[in-house]
Design a protein around this motif. Structure first.
Motif, short mmCIF file in Angstrom:
data_model
loop_
_atom_site.label_atom_id
_atom_site.label_comp_id
_atom_site.label_asym_id
_atom_site.label_seq_id
_atom_site.Cartn_x
_atom_site.Cartn_y
_atom_site.Cartn_z
N LEU A 1 0.41 -9.65 0.36
CA LEU A 1 -0.78 -8.84 0.60
C LEU A 1 -1.82 -9.01 -0.50
O LEU A 1 -3.03 -9.04 -0.24
N ARG B 1 -5.88 -10.12 -0.19
CA ARG B 1 -6.99 -9.29 -0.69
C ARG B 1 -8.06 -10.12 -1.38
O ARG B 1 -9.15 -9.60 -1.65
N ASN C 1 -5.15 -1.42 4.40
CA ASN C 1 -4.25 -2.23 3.58
C ASN C 1 -4.97 -2.90 2.41
O ASN C 1 -4.41 -3.78 1.76
N TYR D 1 1.64 -5.98 12.09
CA TYR D 1 1.69 -4.53 11.93
C TYR D 1 2.00 -3.89 13.27
O TYR D 1 1.78 -4.49 14.33
N LEU E 1 1.87 -5.56 7.34
CA LEU E 1 0.88 -4.55 7.02
C LEU E 1 1.31 -3.22 7.63
O LEU E 1 2.09 -3.18 8.58
N ARG E 2 0.79 -2.14 7.08
CA ARG E 2 1.06 -0.83 7.68
C ARG E 2 -0.11 -0.46 8.60
O ARG E 2 -1.23 -0.93 8.42
N ASN E 3 0.19 0.40 9.57
CA ASN E 3 -0.84 0.88 10.49
C ASN E 3 -0.92 2.40 10.40
O ASN E 3 -0.20 3.11 11.10
#
Length: 285
Positions: A133, A137, A156, A209, A266-268
């Motif tokens: 991640l 970025r 994220n 995600y 990734l998180r949602n």
């Protein structure tokens, strides 16, 4: 997510139970017409809708609107119960489930949460070293202004340009203002083919995600929601739901090679902090 907590509680007790008066009711399911270049016989949401309502055993009538309707307007029409449409399929979120009645059976096996990168032609080497991640970025992505995926990427910590028009998304990528345009593993291939002179699909990476796609109906339309839940669960139990998905999207799944890709999770947050994916309904690469 609310659909799992509400759950499949109704379904577990109710597959064999249906109010007698509902059996005689003809369920109306008017849906947004897809874009004109879509082959309706290979259009998965329509094929799945037909199969689910048939499996429910309830008399029903499926209609398409005279003209295509974009998703944002379709959701507004459904929430206001205007009568223009009775059903829409969309990515779930807590907010969406509060305004509409969700049918709690994922339609696409979680595949809309598998995101591949549409990139400028000849630039794949730039992405070969991405591992996590933090690496992502450093890049800049583009998404639709009102898409829930934009909010997921931003949550994220990714840099995202929000663009209101669909054509503008490709223009932003072509101009070099962003590095990549994440698209689902099912939809990216037709777009890459249409834009083959400018873009290609990055070959090694996938973002993933939780992104359940659900049928939604108007809040008061319990009869249609219950019939759909019953029918979808019956299709799932017989293995027909996943079979239809993989049949109609066989080419995309073969080209995506999801099992061979390096996956960054990734998180949602749109689904809520306590959401847990129901693995029974997930496509397994």
């Amino acid at each position: 997510m609310m659909t799992q907590r509400r759950g499949l509680l109704w379904a577990g007790a109710g597959l064999a139970l249906w109010p007698g008066r509902a059996r005689a009711q003809v369920l109306r399911a008017r849906i947004p017409r897809p874009p004109r270049d879509v082959d309706l016989e290979r259009f998965y949401p329509l094929r799945l809708l037909r199969a689910a309502l048939a499996a429910s055993g309830q008399p029903h009538q499926i209609e398409l609107t005279a003209q295509p309707i974009i998703q944002a307007r379709a959701l507004r029409e459904l929430e206001s119960d205007s009568g223009v449409i009775d059903l829409v399929w969309s990515m779930s979120s807590q907010a969406r489930e509060q305004g509409l009645r969700a049918v709690p059976v994922p339609l696409y096996g979680g595949l809309y949460g598998w995101r591949l990168l549409l990139i400028r032609k000849g630039e794949a080497a730039r992405f070969a070293g991405l591992r996590n991640l933090d690496d992502l970025r450093r890049l800049r992505f583009v998404q639709g202004s009102d898409w829930p995926d934009r909010q997921v990427l931003e949550a994220n910590g990714l840099q995202v340009d929000a663009v209101p028009s669909f054509e503008g998304l490709f223009a932003r990528l072509a101009q070099g203002a962003v590095d990549a345009f994440p698209r689902s593993a099912l939809e990216i291939w037709s777009e890459a083919r249409q834009q083959a002179a400018r873009f290609e699909v990055e070959p090694l990476l996938a973002l993933r995600y939780p992104a359940p796609m659900l049928f939604f109906v108007a809040p008061g339309n319990a009869a249609l929601a219950q019939a759909l839940e019953m029918g979808l669960l019956r299709l799932h139990e017989r293995g027909e739901l996943m079979a239809l998905l993989t049949q109609l999207h066989a080419e995309e799944l073969q080209r995506a090679r999801l099992a061979q890709r390096r996956v960054i999770e990734l998180r949602n947050p749109l689904l809520g902090a306590d959401y847990r994916e129901d693995k029974r309904f997930l496509y397994r690469p």
